[in-house]
Scaffold this motif. Structure first.
Motif, PDB file in Angstrom:
ATOM      1  N   HIS A   1      -8.002   2.043   6.286  1.00  0.00           N
ATOM      2  CA  HIS A   1      -6.580   2.833   5.719  1.00  0.00           C
ATOM      3  C   HIS A   1      -6.576   3.859   6.931  1.00  0.00           C
ATOM      4  O   HIS A   1      -7.281   4.045   7.711  1.00  0.00           O
TER       5      HIS A   1
ATOM      6  N   ARG B   1       4.126   4.007   8.425  1.00  0.00           N
ATOM      7  CA  ARG B   1       2.791   3.892   8.036  1.00  0.00           C
ATOM      8  C   ARG B   1       2.211   3.799   6.474  1.00  0.00           C
ATOM      9  O   ARG B   1       2.386   4.746   5.949  1.00  0.00           O
TER      10      ARG B   1
ATOM     11  N   THR C   1       1.544   4.239   0.075  1.00  0.00           N
ATOM     12  CA  THR C   1       0.392   3.267  -0.386  1.00  0.00           C
ATOM     13  C   THR C   1       0.869   2.201  -1.281  1.00  0.00           C
ATOM     14  O   THR C   1       1.370   2.868  -2.315  1.00  0.00           O
TER      15      THR C   1
ATOM     16  N   ASP D   1       1.309  -0.472  10.470  1.00  0.00           N
ATOM     17  CA  ASP D   1       1.964   0.688  11.274  1.00  0.00           C
ATOM     18  C   ASP D   1       2.697   0.224  12.024  1.00  0.00           C
ATOM     19  O   ASP D   1       2.646  -0.618  13.082  1.00  0.00           O
TER      20      ASP D   1
ATOM     21  N   ASP E   1      -5.107   7.562   8.066  1.00  0.00           N
ATOM     22  CA  ASP E   1      -4.854   9.153   7.685  1.00  0.00           C
ATOM     23  C   ASP E   1      -3.418   9.447   7.360  1.00  0.00           C
ATOM     24  O   ASP E   1      -2.644   8.950   8.219  1.00  0.00           O
ATOM     25  N   GLU E   2      -2.786   9.974   6.333  1.00  0.00           N
ATOM     26  CA  GLU E   2      -1.762  10.461   6.246  1.00  0.00           C
ATOM     27  C   GLU E   2      -0.649   9.592   6.148  1.00  0.00           C
ATOM     28  O   GLU E   2       0.373   9.391   7.105  1.00  0.00           O
ATOM     29  N   PRO E   3      -0.746   8.466   5.399  1.00  0.00           N
ATOM     30  CA  PRO E   3       0.387   7.507   5.510  1.00  0.00           C
ATOM     31  C   PRO E   3       1.509   7.758   4.763  1.00  0.00           C
ATOM     32  O   PRO E   3       1.671   9.138   4.038  1.00  0.00           O
ATOM     33  N   ASP E   4       2.642   7.087   5.136  1.00  0.00           N
ATOM     34  CA  ASP E   4       4.109   7.478   4.602  1.00  0.00           C
ATOM     35  C   ASP E   4       4.055   6.934   3.050  1.00  0.00           C
ATOM     36  O   ASP E   4       4.620   7.578   2.364  1.00  0.00           O
TER      37      ASP E   4
ATOM     38  N   HIS F   1      -3.769  -1.734   6.429  1.00  0.00           N
ATOM     39  CA  HIS F   1      -2.491  -0.905   6.700  1.00  0.00           C
ATOM     40  C   HIS F   1      -1.626  -1.529   7.679  1.00  0.00           C
ATOM     41  O   HIS F   1      -1.834  -2.369   8.509  1.00  0.00           O
TER      42      HIS F   1
ATOM     43  N   GLY G   1       4.376   7.307  -2.794  1.00  0.00           N
ATOM     44  CA  GLY G   1       4.934   7.777  -1.238  1.00  0.00           C
ATOM     45  C   GLY G   1       6.376   7.440  -1.214  1.00  0.00           C
ATOM     46  O   GLY G   1       6.990   7.010  -2.144  1.00  0.00           O
ATOM     47  N   ASP G   2       6.850   7.313   0.145  1.00  0.00           N
ATOM     48  CA  ASP G   2       8.275   7.107   0.472  1.00  0.00           C
ATOM     49  C   ASP G   2       8.661   5.630   0.569  1.00  0.00           C
ATOM     50  O   ASP G   2       8.654   4.863   1.595  1.00  0.00           O
TER      51      ASP G   2
ATOM     52  N   ASN H   1      -0.318   2.321   3.948  1.00  0.00           N
ATOM     53  CA  ASN H   1      -1.740   1.617   3.405  1.00  0.00           C
ATOM     54  C   ASN H   1      -1.674   0.710   2.308  1.00  0.00           C
ATOM     55  O   ASN H   1      -0.699   0.870   1.674  1.00  0.00           O
TER      56      ASN H   1
END
Length: 137
Positions: free
Chosen positions: A65, A33, A72, A53, A67-70, A51, A105-106, A35
């Motif tokens: 966007h 996920r 951005t 997903d 909520d709680e993306p892996d 986003h 993020g990841d 953003n």
């Protein structure tokens, strides 16, 4: 008919193309996920939030966007188009190396998603149809 990349009309037309082939495409095995913040957009207020997903097994690109993306990703309009429509890896790599693509993020999940995205004839056909609806001016 072509539309401005990431305009609501483009998003709808791209969604219709993806849906037309959804029963024939291999599922994405990595759930990610992400953003996106796209800057320098030539319409609206100049910034667009979208986003990607893959948690359903398909690549869903939508406005807004999550909520709680892996992760951005922030990038400009031209780089987003090179990445998502033109499939220009050289331009994308150059933007990444020069700081034109910023990731919070990841990053490993994003790379895993790219590696697991099918690159077969059907995927190329879908990509070509999406390119055909995109105004490149």
């Amino acid at each position: 008919m072509s539309f401005a990349f990431l305009s609501p009309e483009w998003i709808e037309a791209a969604r219709e193309i993806r849906e037309r082939y959804s029963s024939q495409t291999a599922p994405i095995e990595v759930a990610v996920r992400v953003n996106q913040v796209v800057t320098d957009v030539p319409f609206g207020d100049g910034e667009l939030h979208a986003h990607i997903d893959t948690s359903s097994g398909d690549v869903d690109l939508e406005l807004g966007h999550l909520d709680e993306p892996d992760a951005t990703i922030t990038l400009n309009y031209e780089t987003a188009r090179a990445l998502l429509v033109e499939r220009d890896p050289a331009k994308v790599m150059q933007a990444f190396m020069s700081g034109g693509i910023q990731v919070e993020g990841d990053l490993m999940k994003i790379m895993a998603m790219q590696a697991s995205t099918p690159q077969d004839d059907l995927a190329l056909q879908v990509a070509d149809e999406i390119l055909a609806i995109t105004d490149l001016d």
